[in-house]
Write a protein that holds these residues in place. Structure first.
Motif, short mmCIF file in Angstrom:
data_model
loop_
_atom_site.label_atom_id
_atom_site.label_comp_id
_atom_site.label_asym_id
_atom_site.label_seq_id
_atom_site.Cartn_x
_atom_site.Cartn_y
_atom_site.Cartn_z
N GLU A 6 0.84 -1.11 0.16
CA GLU A 6 -0.03 0.10 -0.05
C GLU A 6 0.92 1.11 -0.05
N ARG A 7 0.32 2.38 -0.40
CA ARG A 7 1.12 3.64 -0.54
C ARG A 7 0.94 4.12 0.91
N ASN A 10 -2.17 6.54 1.93
CA ASN A 10 -3.53 5.59 2.44
C ASN A 10 -3.74 5.03 3.44
N GLN A 12 -4.58 5.18 7.27
CA GLN A 12 -5.13 6.19 8.26
C GLN A 12 -5.92 5.14 9.28
N TYR A 15 -8.13 1.60 8.69
CA TYR A 15 -7.68 1.05 7.48
C TYR A 15 -7.68 -0.51 7.65
N ARG A 17 -7.24 -4.22 5.13
CA ARG A 17 -7.36 -4.71 3.76
C ARG A 17 -6.37 -5.99 3.66
#
Length: 99
Positions: A6-7, A10, A12, A15, A17
């Motif tokens: 991930e970047r 992104n 926060q 989050y 995923r």
């Protein structure tokens, strides 16, 4: 070898995923502004943890209710192994894992 997940921009609080890396199901969370990477399976019976509830640094498996401390991976209630926490790696503006 670095595998980007991930970047950084992104990431926060809240989050959540899942990723598949080298045949492993992984879960990346951001808790109290800190990214945490773990295997997406409960060590108790293998249930996926992507739908687990989160309260502070405590992750609660939705299937059997076992709670884990995300700082150490240790279970807080119940007899089972600890979570498989993985070390994160950084490359520029990306977060990932070295495999």
């Amino acid at each position: 070898m670095f595998v980007a997940l991930e970047r950084l921009i992104n990431l926060q609080d809240g989050y959540r995923r899942t990723f598949k890396v080298a045949g492993h199901d992984l879960l990346l969370l951001v808790v109290e502004e800190q990214p945490v990477l773990l295997e997406n399976r409960c060590p108790h019976r293998g249930a996926p943890l992507h739908d687990a509830t989160l309260s502070g640094q405590t992750l609660r498996c939705a299937r059997h209710g076992i709670e884990f401390d995300l700082r150490s991976g240790r279970p807080l209630n119940g007899q089972c192994a600890s979570l498989s926490l993985l070390r994160l790696a950084y490359d520029g503006d990306r977060i990932g894992i070295d495999i």
